[in-house]
Structures are given as structure tokens and as C-alpha cells.
Scaffold this active site. Sequence first.
Site, PDB file in Angstrom:
ATOM      1  CG  ASN A  62      -0.359  -0.169   2.530  1.00 20.58           C
ATOM      2  OD1 ASN A  62       0.658  -0.813   2.667  1.00 20.58           O
ATOM      3  ND2 ASN A  62      -0.971   0.427   3.539  1.00 20.58           N
ATOM      4  CD  GLU A  72      -1.471   4.687   4.551  1.00 18.07           C
ATOM      5  OE1 GLU A  72      -1.044   5.567   5.334  1.00 18.07           O
ATOM      6  OE2 GLU A  72      -2.069   3.672   4.934  1.00 18.07           O
ATOM      7  CB  CYS A 104      -5.255  -1.410  -1.532  1.00 14.05           C
ATOM      8  SG  CYS A 104      -6.628  -0.631  -0.699  1.00 14.05           S
ATOM      9  CD  GLU A 128      -5.230  -6.082  -1.065  1.00 17.13           C
ATOM     10  OE1 GLU A 128      -4.792  -4.910  -1.013  1.00 17.13           O
ATOM     11  OE2 GLU A 128      -5.840  -6.618  -0.126  1.00 17.13           O
ATOM     12  CB  CYS A 156     -10.976  -2.574   0.048  1.00 15.18           C
ATOM     13  SG  CYS A 156     -10.269  -1.886  -1.465  1.00 15.18           S
ATOM     14  CB  CYS A 215      -8.488  -4.504  -3.914  1.00 11.23           C
ATOM     15  SG  CYS A 215      -7.366  -3.147  -3.516  1.00 11.23           S
TER      16      CYS A 215
HETATM   17  N1  THU Z   1      -5.163  -1.569   2.668  1.00 13.44           N
HETATM   18  C1  THU Z   1      -4.590  -2.394   1.747  1.00 13.44           C
HETATM   19  O1  THU Z   1      -3.519  -2.094   1.191  1.00 13.44           O
HETATM   20  N2  THU Z   1      -5.221  -3.552   1.452  1.00 13.44           N
HETATM   21  C2  THU Z   1      -6.346  -4.006   2.066  1.00 13.44           C
HETATM   22  O2  THU Z   1      -6.801  -5.101   1.769  1.00 13.44           O
HETATM   23  C3  THU Z   1      -6.993  -3.183   3.082  1.00 13.44           C
HETATM   24  C4  THU Z   1      -6.420  -1.841   3.327  1.00 13.44           C
HETATM   25  C5  THU Z   1      -4.450  -0.337   3.026  1.00 13.44           C
HETATM   26  C6  THU Z   1      -5.086   0.958   2.622  1.00 13.44           C
HETATM   27  C7  THU Z   1      -4.463   1.918   3.615  1.00 13.44           C
HETATM   28  O3  THU Z   1      -3.192   2.314   3.141  1.00 13.44           O
HETATM   29  C8  THU Z   1      -4.266   1.072   4.871  1.00 13.44           C
HETATM   30  O4  THU Z   1      -4.314  -0.273   4.436  1.00 13.44           O
HETATM   31  C9  THU Z   1      -5.309   1.306   5.951  1.00 13.44           C
HETATM   32  O5  THU Z   1      -6.574   1.141   5.467  1.00 13.44           O
END
Ligand code: THU
Length: 167
Positions: free
Chosen positions: A63, A65, A74, A76, A123, A126
Site C-alpha cells: 500500500n 499512502e 492498496c 492488492e 477491499c 481491489c
Molecule cells: N489496505 C490495503 O492495502 N489492502 C487491504 O486489503 C486493506 C487496506 C491499506 C489501505 C491503507 O493504506 C491502509 O491499508 C489502511 O486502510
Amino acid sequence: MLMKEKEIVIRYAQCAYDELPEADRRLVDAAREATRNSLATYSGFHVGAAILMANGEIVSGANQENAAYPSGTCAERTACFYASARYPGVAMLKIAVAAWTRDHACPEATWEECFQALPISPCGACRQALLEYERMYGPIEVLLYGREGVYIFPSVGALLPFSFTEF
Ligand code: THU
């Protein structure tokens, strides 16, 4: 009108990490390693994803940000977009996902101990993104890593019933 109640059943398997076949353990390890490349400045939640491609390569992502929160992505989607950009036309066979945070762990906890006890699940966005590749190439098995067990879904579609398909 006679209302008919219907039901959707989602089948998945659960096993311990140690019980996985070696190739699957390698994919989960790649997802765990990928969390090291996470940019989790705001959430402190480090997620890694690793995709096994039909050419034998493993492509991973984490991920990323951003100060403008919705601009982040994310693990995925980072992984599947990178995989398709790096190896266009190559099927994705499996995806593994792992995540950790220090939030719920004591300060002395090791890196291993910080991983989620129970798996996290991709999510909705994804799932939809992965589904696009599944439609093109066939089922993508989903392995969700947790310290207390790994969940294995036969396809992304199994995680996204009634998905949007065409227009
Ligand atoms: N996130 C992912 O990378 N994958 C998931 O399956 C769930 C959430 C990330 C998004 C964000 O950067 C952090 O986790 C918190 O939600």
C-alpha cells in the site's frame, strides 16, 4: 407476487501457514516481505500482496499512502496493476495478502508478531480491479495470511458476488 428467498454460499479453505504447500508458502512469504515496501505514513497499517504469474514470476506490491488520502492505493491494486504493466497478457494465478501494524502489539513485539492474527480481506475496489484480470485469464486463487490461519478462496469472484460485469 411470491417472494423467493435465495442464498449465496461462499466456500473457502482454512489451514495453518505450515500446512500450505511449499509454493504457496513462498507466495505468502513474498506478500509478507512486500509489507516492508509499504508507505503507511498515515495509517501505520502495512499491507503486502504478491501475485504468482503464469510465467512463474512473482510480482509484489504494497500500500502507498498519500497526504491527499484517497490518492493512496492498496497493496492488492499496486500489485495487480504493476503485474499487468510488467507482464501484459500473462495470466495471474494466485494472490497472497498479508498485513501488520504496531497498533495492537506491545512495543517489544517482533515483526512476525505484529502481523494480523486473522487475515485481512481485500477491499471492494481491489476485488473489482482483480476481477478484471480474472475475467481475462481465468480464476485467481486468493490466499489471505493470518498468524492464526490462512484463508484460501478459489477465485476473486467468490469474494465479490453480484459484481459489475459489463455495460
Ligand atoms: N489496505 C490495503 O492495502 N489492502 C487491504 O486489503 C486493506 C487496506 C491499506 C489501505 C491503507 O493504506 C491502509 O491499508 C489502511 O486502510
